[in-house]
Design a protein around this motif. Structure first.
Motif, PDB file in Angstrom:
ATOM      1  N   UNK A  61      42.799  45.618   2.920  1.00 21.22           N
ATOM      2  CA  UNK A  61      43.767  44.678   2.380  1.00 21.22           C
ATOM      3  C   UNK A  61      44.825  45.026   1.114  1.00 21.22           C
ATOM      4  N   UNK A  62      44.548  46.118   0.409  1.00 24.23           N
ATOM      5  CA  UNK A  62      45.635  46.651  -0.288  1.00 24.23           C
ATOM      6  C   UNK A  62      46.713  47.439   0.524  1.00 24.23           C
ATOM      7  N   UNK A  63      46.083  48.067   1.741  1.00 21.47           N
ATOM      8  CA  UNK A  63      47.266  49.062   2.358  1.00 21.47           C
ATOM      9  C   UNK A  63      48.095  48.216   3.185  1.00 21.47           C
ATOM     10  N   UNK A  64      47.758  46.977   3.537  1.00 24.22           N
ATOM     11  CA  UNK A  64      48.512  45.851   4.322  1.00 24.22           C
ATOM     12  C   UNK A  64      49.290  44.921   3.213  1.00 24.22           C
ATOM     13  N   UNK A  65      49.079  45.270   1.922  1.00 22.93           N
ATOM     14  CA  UNK A  65      49.522  44.193   0.988  1.00 22.93           C
ATOM     15  C   UNK A  65      51.045  44.295   0.372  1.00 22.93           C
ATOM     16  N   UNK A  66      51.873  45.098   1.124  1.00 24.68           N
ATOM     17  CA  UNK A  66      53.146  45.348   0.421  1.00 24.68           C
ATOM     18  C   UNK A  66      54.050  44.018   0.124  1.00 24.68           C
ATOM     19  N   UNK A  67      54.066  42.942   1.397  1.00 23.03           N
ATOM     20  CA  UNK A  67      54.689  41.776   1.087  1.00 23.03           C
ATOM     21  C   UNK A  67      53.872  40.828   0.180  1.00 23.03           C
ATOM     22  N   UNK A  68      52.666  40.907   0.119  1.00 25.32           N
ATOM     23  CA  UNK A  68      51.954  40.137  -0.773  1.00 25.32           C
ATOM     24  C   UNK A  68      52.104  40.656  -2.217  1.00 25.32           C
ATOM     25  N   UNK A  69      51.931  41.857  -2.689  1.00 28.71           N
ATOM     26  CA  UNK A  69      52.216  42.361  -3.888  1.00 28.71           C
ATOM     27  C   UNK A  69      53.596  42.125  -4.422  1.00 28.71           C
ATOM     28  N   UNK A  70      54.659  42.006  -3.433  1.00 29.42           N
ATOM     29  CA  UNK A  70      55.989  41.800  -3.810  1.00 29.42           C
ATOM     30  C   UNK A  70      56.098  40.054  -4.122  1.00 29.42           C
ATOM     31  N   UNK A  71      55.550  39.364  -3.362  1.00 30.40           N
ATOM     32  CA  UNK A  71      55.277  37.972  -3.549  1.00 30.40           C
ATOM     33  C   UNK A  71      55.024  37.473  -4.848  1.00 30.40           C
ATOM     34  N   UNK A  72      53.648  37.970  -5.320  1.00 30.39           N
ATOM     35  CA  UNK A  72      53.256  37.591  -6.578  1.00 30.39           C
ATOM     36  C   UNK A  72      53.658  38.342  -7.591  1.00 30.39           C
ATOM     37  N   UNK A  73      54.685  39.526  -7.292  1.00 31.49           N
ATOM     38  CA  UNK A  73      55.564  39.804  -8.714  1.00 31.49           C
ATOM     39  C   UNK A  73      54.646  40.942  -9.149  1.00 31.49           C
ATOM     40  N   UNK A  74      53.849  41.917  -8.673  1.00 33.88           N
ATOM     41  CA  UNK A  74      53.175  42.881  -9.027  1.00 33.88           C
ATOM     42  C   UNK A  74      53.574  44.385  -8.481  1.00 33.88           C
ATOM     43  N   UNK A  75      53.426  45.400  -9.064  1.00 32.12           N
ATOM     44  CA  UNK A  75      53.696  46.680  -8.388  1.00 32.12           C
ATOM     45  C   UNK A  75      52.658  46.914  -7.513  1.00 32.12           C
TER      46      UNK A  75
END
Length: 517
Positions: free
Chosen positions: A227-241
């Motif tokens: 989940x983390x390795x595929x989470x680039x867009x998700x982390x950007x969406x929630x505003x976290x590094x």
């Protein structure tokens, strides 16, 4: 023949004159004037020349971070133009039977793109600097220079460079060899060089399949990593590094280091083993972390033993008192303090979770500890260490994985006995694995399983004796404490009685004295 001699004579005189002028220029013309003259000289060349030069340096201007564009260009040139270079530099790849060839320093090659010829040159320049202590140091500054006719400016900048960087990055991914890094002492750092980290190829064979742990727990960890390795867009969406922290805690021998290797192999990440005791201060820590790449794991092992990061943060009064004490001891410990690391808890927190943590993406930060209760809660709170993984003693499910790995068996008549013993006895996976490993060619699975049963029974008996000894010591301490309390109470009672007697005698003497008067 005479004409040839005359030509060589004129040439030698010209060279000698030029060398004399250059020596006078370098020795007697002040540096700031030379700098201005060189600037105007290059401007003049630019007006007269039909060619444009673009310089790509190995590091950024501040020297804090290695340039990804430089690495991409190097990959591109090594693959596409190395065959045409006269002088090459050979490097080993992870396949020891082959070599990776690249351009040597001060070498030039041509490349063709859409019918347009360009020229690449690999350069290195030695620069001397003077440190704050008056010591002269030198370092090498490497860079590539791209040269092309100015009429092709638009096509080169808009199309060719994009093509080179895209191809270079793709080649880097294909040829990438995972590395294990360790940080160097700052005395070994040099500007514009990659001296902050040393590395070796990372070939650890650990995997989740061979890890001695409950299969359900391993599956939860693997899903979290995917989940983390595929989470680039998700982390950007929630505003976290795009980073995640893991805290691995448990007794020695429970597989914390093996878990790190398994995670690295599962995600195909590099590993940066950060040794805090060699980091001089918070500023150096930031520079080290800035020099790490994405797709990597930053590890601080046994963080409870790393510097003074384990205790609770102090109150203002306690800090003031300690500052006063430090001032008194400053002269005595000045030399020692210069050698000690001055990384603080605050500095570590800001580096892994502050503004600096957002400077690069796709990183996992892992802390390991044997004693989680010793760590400051601020260090391991959610958001910093997002996933707390307890590496526990070996139980039956973990034992079955180890038996399959070491003995290639899935059942045995003693499995029931082993299950009972492991539930009653604390034994680390490392101890179980060592016991299961055959010690000679004559030992089969049956011998190893029986040896494990015997070893676990011995451990159980040893633990029983230790518990009895601890209980006995506890009882003796309690008895001593009770006896001491009774003696103190008896002593207090005796003192009170003596005080009463003395008071009565004093009152009697006073009454007798008053009667006489």
């Amino acid at each position: 023949m005479l004409e040839t001699v005359a030509i060589w004579g004129i040439t030698s005189k010209t060279v000698s004159t030029f060398m004399l002028i250059w020596a006078v220029y370098s020795q007697y013309i002040p540096r700031h004037i030379r700098t201005q003259l060189e600037i105007y000289f290059y401007k003049l060349l630019g007006w007269l020349s039909f060619y444009i030069h673009i310089k790509f340096t190995e590091h950024n201007e501040e020297g804090l971070k290695r340039s990804e564009n430089y690495d991409a260009i190097r990959n591109y040139l090594s693959t596409n133009t190395a065959a045409r270079a006269q002088r090459l530099k050979a490097n080993e790849s992870k396949n020891s039977k082959s070599l990776v060839l690249g351009m040597d320093d001060h070498e030039e090659v041509e490349d063709v793109f859409n019918g347009v010829k360009v020229k690449w040159s690999s350069n290195v320049k030695e620069i001397e600097t003077r440190s704050n202590y008056g010591r002269n140091t030198s370092y090498e500054q490497r860079f590539f220079t791209l040269t092309f006719h100015r009429r092709h400016r638009g096509m080169i900048i808009e199309s060719y460079l994009t093509h080179v960087l895209r191809e270079g990055k793709a080649i880097g991914v294909r040829n990438r060899e995972r590395k294990l890094y360790t940080n160097n002492s700052s005395s070994e750092w040099y500007p514009w060089s990659s001296g902050k980290w040393s590395n070796v190829p990372f070939h650890h064979p650990a995997s989740f399949e061979t890890l001695g742990m409950d299969p359900e727990k391993k599956e939860r960890i693997k899903k979290d990593l995917v989940k983390f390795s595929k989470g680039k867009d998700y982390y950007k969406k929630v505003g976290k590094p795009w980073k995640r922290g893991y805290l691995l805690f448990g007794p020695p021998g429970t597989g914390k280091s093996t878990m790190i290797s398994a995670i690295a192999n599962f995600l195909d990440y590099d590993v940066y083993d950060l040794e805090l005791t060699t980091v001089k201060d918070n500023s150096e820590l930031k520079k080290l972390l800035l020099d790490t790449k994405g797709k990597s794991i930053i590890v601080i092992e046994d963080i409870d033993c790393s510097l003074d990061l384990t205790g609770q943060r102090k109150t203002k009064k306690e800090e003031d008192e300690e500052e006063d004490k430090e001032e008194k001891k400053k002269d005595k410990k000045k030399e020692e303090d210069e050698k000690k690391s001055r990384v603080t808890l605050s500095g570590l927190l800001n580096s892994i979770d502050g503004l600096w943590s957002a400077c690069s993406d796709e990183k996992i930060i892992i802390f390991t500890t044997n004693f989680v209760d010793k760590l400051d809660p601020a260090l391991i709170r959610r958001g910093r260490m997002d996933n707390h993984i307890e590496m526990s003693y070996c139980r039956f499910e973990a034992f079955k994985v180890l038996a399959k790995n070491y003995l290639d068996i899935e059942s045995h008549e003693l499995y029931g006995e082993i299950k009972r013993l492991l539930e009653e006895t604390d034994m680390s996976p490392a101890d179980v694995a060592e016991t299961l490993m055959p010690k000679s060619d004559e030992e089969d699975a049956d011998v190893c399983i029986k040896r494990l049963v015997k070893t676990v029974e011995e451990e159980k008996e040893k633990a029983r004796k230790v518990a009895e000894e601890e209980e006995k010591n506890k009882a003796e301490k309690e008895e001593k404490r009770t006896k001491k309390t009774d003696e103190e109470a008896e002593k207090k009672k005796t003192e009170e009685e003596e005080k009463k007697v003395k008071g009565s005698e004093e009152n009697g003497d006073l009454s007798e004295k008053n009667g006489t008067n």
